[in-house]
Design a protein around this motif. Structure first.
Motif, PDB file in Angstrom:
ATOM      1  N   THR A  54       0.752  -1.441  -0.205  1.00 55.90           N
ATOM      2  CA  THR A  54      -0.030  -0.062  -0.183  1.00 55.90           C
ATOM      3  C   THR A  54       0.902   1.603   0.207  1.00 55.90           C
ATOM      4  O   THR A  54       0.993   2.283  -0.541  1.00 55.90           O
ATOM      5  N   VAL A  55       1.897   0.910   0.496  1.00 59.62           N
ATOM      6  CA  VAL A  55       2.529   2.410   0.555  1.00 59.62           C
ATOM      7  C   VAL A  55       3.233   3.365  -0.251  1.00 59.62           C
ATOM      8  O   VAL A  55       3.023   4.094  -0.648  1.00 59.62           O
ATOM      9  N   PRO A  56       3.707   2.410  -1.263  1.00 57.33           N
ATOM     10  CA  PRO A  56       4.514   2.845  -2.188  1.00 57.33           C
ATOM     11  C   PRO A  56       3.846   3.334  -3.536  1.00 57.33           C
ATOM     12  O   PRO A  56       3.344   4.893  -3.675  1.00 57.33           O
ATOM     13  N   GLY A  57       1.824   2.655  -4.178  1.00 60.44           N
ATOM     14  CA  GLY A  57       1.305   3.450  -4.155  1.00 60.44           C
ATOM     15  C   GLY A  57       0.609   4.436  -3.852  1.00 60.44           C
ATOM     16  O   GLY A  57       0.074   5.660  -4.475  1.00 60.44           O
ATOM     17  N   MET A  58       0.492   4.774  -2.725  1.00 58.16           N
ATOM     18  CA  MET A  58      -0.060   5.775  -1.932  1.00 58.16           C
ATOM     19  C   MET A  58       1.349   7.144  -1.899  1.00 58.16           C
ATOM     20  O   MET A  58       0.381   8.285  -1.972  1.00 58.16           O
ATOM     21  N   LEU A  59       2.348   6.892  -1.885  1.00 55.85           N
ATOM     22  CA  LEU A  59       2.904   7.819  -1.719  1.00 55.85           C
ATOM     23  C   LEU A  59       3.266   7.997  -3.301  1.00 55.85           C
ATOM     24  O   LEU A  59       3.490   9.283  -3.665  1.00 55.85           O
ATOM     25  N   ASN A  60       3.146   7.628  -4.207  1.00 52.32           N
ATOM     26  CA  ASN A  60       3.132   8.155  -5.647  1.00 52.32           C
ATOM     27  C   ASN A  60       1.942   8.721  -6.182  1.00 52.32           C
ATOM     28  O   ASN A  60       2.253   9.696  -6.719  1.00 52.32           O
ATOM     29  N   TRP A  61       0.808   8.490  -5.698  1.00 53.92           N
ATOM     30  CA  TRP A  61      -0.045   9.186  -5.544  1.00 53.92           C
ATOM     31  C   TRP A  61      -0.472  10.758  -5.382  1.00 53.92           C
ATOM     32  O   TRP A  61      -0.651  11.834  -5.807  1.00 53.92           O
ATOM     33  N   LEU A  62       0.212  10.632  -4.249  1.00 51.82           N
ATOM     34  CA  LEU A  62       0.007  11.951  -2.699  1.00 51.82           C
ATOM     35  C   LEU A  62       1.697  12.790  -3.535  1.00 51.82           C
ATOM     36  O   LEU A  62       1.033  14.313  -3.875  1.00 51.82           O
ATOM     37  N   PHE A  63       2.233  12.226  -3.586  1.00 51.63           N
ATOM     38  CA  PHE A  63       3.839  13.219  -3.960  1.00 51.63           C
ATOM     39  C   PHE A  63       4.398  13.281  -5.325  1.00 51.63           C
ATOM     40  O   PHE A  63       4.513  13.935  -6.286  1.00 51.63           O
ATOM     41  N   PHE A  64       4.518  11.569  -5.945  1.00 50.82           N
ATOM     42  CA  PHE A  64       5.195  11.455  -6.975  1.00 50.82           C
ATOM     43  C   PHE A  64       5.144  11.716  -8.613  1.00 50.82           C
ATOM     44  O   PHE A  64       5.326  12.541  -8.827  1.00 50.82           O
ATOM     45  N   ASP A  65       3.990  11.429  -7.884  1.00 50.58           N
ATOM     46  CA  ASP A  65       2.576  11.708  -9.896  1.00 50.58           C
ATOM     47  C   ASP A  65       2.001  12.970  -9.583  1.00 50.58           C
ATOM     48  O   ASP A  65       0.900  12.906  -9.755  1.00 50.58           O
ATOM     49  N   ALA A  66       2.154  13.775  -7.854  1.00 52.44           N
ATOM     50  CA  ALA A  66       0.685  14.988  -7.865  1.00 52.44           C
ATOM     51  C   ALA A  66       0.621  16.046  -8.900  1.00 52.44           C
ATOM     52  O   ALA A  66       2.003  15.962  -9.297  1.00 52.44           O
TER      53      ALA A  66
END
Length: 385
Positions: A54-66
Motif C-alpha cells: 500500500t505505501v508505495p502506491g500512496m506515496l506515488n499518488w500523494l507526492f511523486f505523481d501529483a
C-alpha cells in the motif's frame, strides 16, 4: 530458646555483573517486540507485506505523481479526460489546494482585509504559547489576557465597524478561521461551565441539582446537529418581533452549551474519584465550600480526568464541521464548497481537498493529544514509585 543456627551466610559480595549486551539496541527491540514468538513473526510479516503493497502506491499518488502547480483544471486532467497529462496518470491535484489555500483559511473574508485575521492569529499564538509552558510565571495575567481581553480585541478586529475598520459580516467568515474560533470559544466556555454543572449536579439543594441534571441529560440526549438546527430555526420564534441573533453567535452558543454538558460528566467522574478523606480533611481545616473546592478537591479531580477533558476538546474541534447546517462554512465546508467550482472540477479534486482538510484536522487533534500526554506526565506526582 531456639538454638538453631543458620547453615550458611555469605561473607563476601558477589562481583558486579556486566550489563546485558546491546540492551537498548534496535536489534534487541525487534527481537523482543516483533520476533519473540512464531505468532509475532507471522503478524510482522503480514504487516510488512501490507505496508509494501500500500505505501508505495500512496506515496506515488500523494507526492511523486501529483500536480503541484497549475492555474485551472487543465493541469490535473489526463489526455482521455481532455487535458494534457498522459493517460493513466492519476496523482493528487495539489495545484487545486494551492490555488484555493487562502479561501480554505479565511473563507470569503475580503482579500484586502485579511491582515486582520492574520494579526488575530499571531496574537492568539503569542498568548497561548506562554500559558502552555508550565514553568513560565504570571499565569493569572496570561489567562486574563487570553480568555477575557483577547476575545474582545479579536471581535473588533475581525468584525470591524469601529475604530476606522471596515465592517465584515460573519457570513463572509469561513475556512480554518471559523473552525478555530468555534473551537476556542467552545473550549474556553465549556470547561468552567462544565465544572459548575458538575458541582451543581452534586449539590444538596434540590432546585440546583435537578436543574443541572435536566440540562445535562437533555443536551447529551440529542446530537449536536439538532442543537444547531434548533438554535437556527426555533430560537428566532421566541424572540420579540424585529429582534434577531447573528447565525455565527447562535453557532457559538450551541457548540459551547453542547460541549459543557459532556464536560460536566467528565468532571463529575473526577469528583467521584476523590477519596472521602480529602473532603473530611478540608472540613477539619475549617475551609468553606468554595475554598475546599478551589484549593483541594478540584485540582485533584481535574488532574485525574485530563484525558477525558482533552478527548472532549478533540471531539468539539471535529464537530465544528456541523455548523454548515446553519449556513456557516468551516474548513471542511469551504473545501466541499469548492468542489462545485467549474474551474477545478476533475476526478481527483474532491479526494485531494478532503485529504488536505483531514490532514489539518488530524494535525490539530494530534497536537492536543500530545500536549495532554505532556501535562499528564508533568502533573503525575502522586502515583509515581
Amino acid at each position: 530458646m531456639n538454638t538453631r543456627k543458620i547453615g550458611f551466610v555469605r561473607t563476601e559480595l558477589l562481583p558486579a555483573q556486566p550489563a546485558p549486551e546491546h540492551a537498548g539496541s534496535a536489534t534487541r527491540w525487534i527481537r523482543a517486540n516483533l520476533l519473540a514468538t512464531p505468532k509475532d513473526i507471522i503478524l510482522t510479516l503480514v504487516a510488512m507485506a501490507l505496508l509494501l503493497y500500500t505505501v508505495p502506491g500512496m506515496l506515488n499518488w500523494l507526492f511523486f505523481d501529483a500536480v503541484w502547480t497549475g492555474a485551472d483544471r487543465e493541469a490535473c486532467l489526463t489526455v482521455a479526460q481532455g487535458g494534457a497529462k498522459p493517460d493513466g496518470w492519476n496523482g493528487a491535484c495539489w495545484a487545486f489546494v494551492g490555488d484555493r489555500f487562502q479561501q480554505f483559511m479565511f473563507g470569503r473574508y475580503p482579500l484586502e482585509e485579511r491582515w486582520r485575521p492574520i494579526l488575530v492569529a499571531l496574537m492568539f499564538i503569542g498568548l497561548l504559547t506562554p500559558i502552555m509552558i508550565p514553568r513560565l510565571p504570571f499565569k493569572g495575567w496570561n489567562a486574563l489576557a487570553l480568555f477575557v481581553i483577547f476575545p474582545v480585541v479579536a471581535f473588533f478586529l475581525l468584525h470591524g465597524g469601529s475604530f476606522g475598520l471596515e465592517q465584515v459580516e460573519t457570513p463572509l467568515w469561513g475556512g480554518l478561521m471559523v473552525t478555530l474560533i468555534l473551537s476556542f470559544v467552545g473550549i474556553a466556555v465549556s470547561l468552567p461551565v462544565g465544572i459548575l454543572l458538575a458541582l451543581g449536579r452534586q449539590s444538596n439543594l434540590p432546585v440546583i441539582r435537578i436543574s443541572c441534571i435536566t440540562f445535562i441529560e437533555v443536551v447529551r440526549g440529542v446530537p449536536l446537529i439538532t442543537v444547531l438546527f434548533m438554535a437556527n430555526v426555533m430560537l428566532p420564534l421566541f424572540l420579540p418581533t424585529g429582534w434577531t441573533i447573528d447565525n455565527f453567535l447562535r453557532a457559538l452558543v450551541g457548540v459551547a452549551l453542547f460541549a459543557s454538558a459532556y464536560m460536566a460528566e467528565v468532571v463529575r467522574g473526577g469528583l467521584q474519584a476523590i477519596p472521602k478523606g480529602q473532603y473530611e480533611g478540608a472540613d477539619s481545616l475549617g475551609l468553606g465550600y468554595w475554598q475546599k473546592t478551589r484549593l483541594i478537591i478540584m485540582p485533584q479531580a481535574l488532574k485525574l480526568v485530563i484525558p477525558g477533558i482533552v478527548n472532549t476538546f478533540i471531539g468539539l474541534f471535529k464537530d465544528t464541521s456541523l455548523v454548515s447546517i446553519i449556513g456557516m462554512f468551516d474548513l471542511l465546508g469551504i473545501v466541499r464548497l469548492n468542489f462545485t467550482d467549474t474551474t477545478w472540477i476533475t476526478p481527483v479534486t474532491p479526494i485531494t481537498g478532503l485529504i488536505f482538510a483531514g490532514f489539518l484536522f488530524w494535525l490539530f487533534c494530534f497536537g492536543m493529544s500530545r500536549y495532554s500526554a505532556f501535562m499528564e506526565s508533568h502533573l503525575e506526582t502522586g502515583h509515581k514509585r
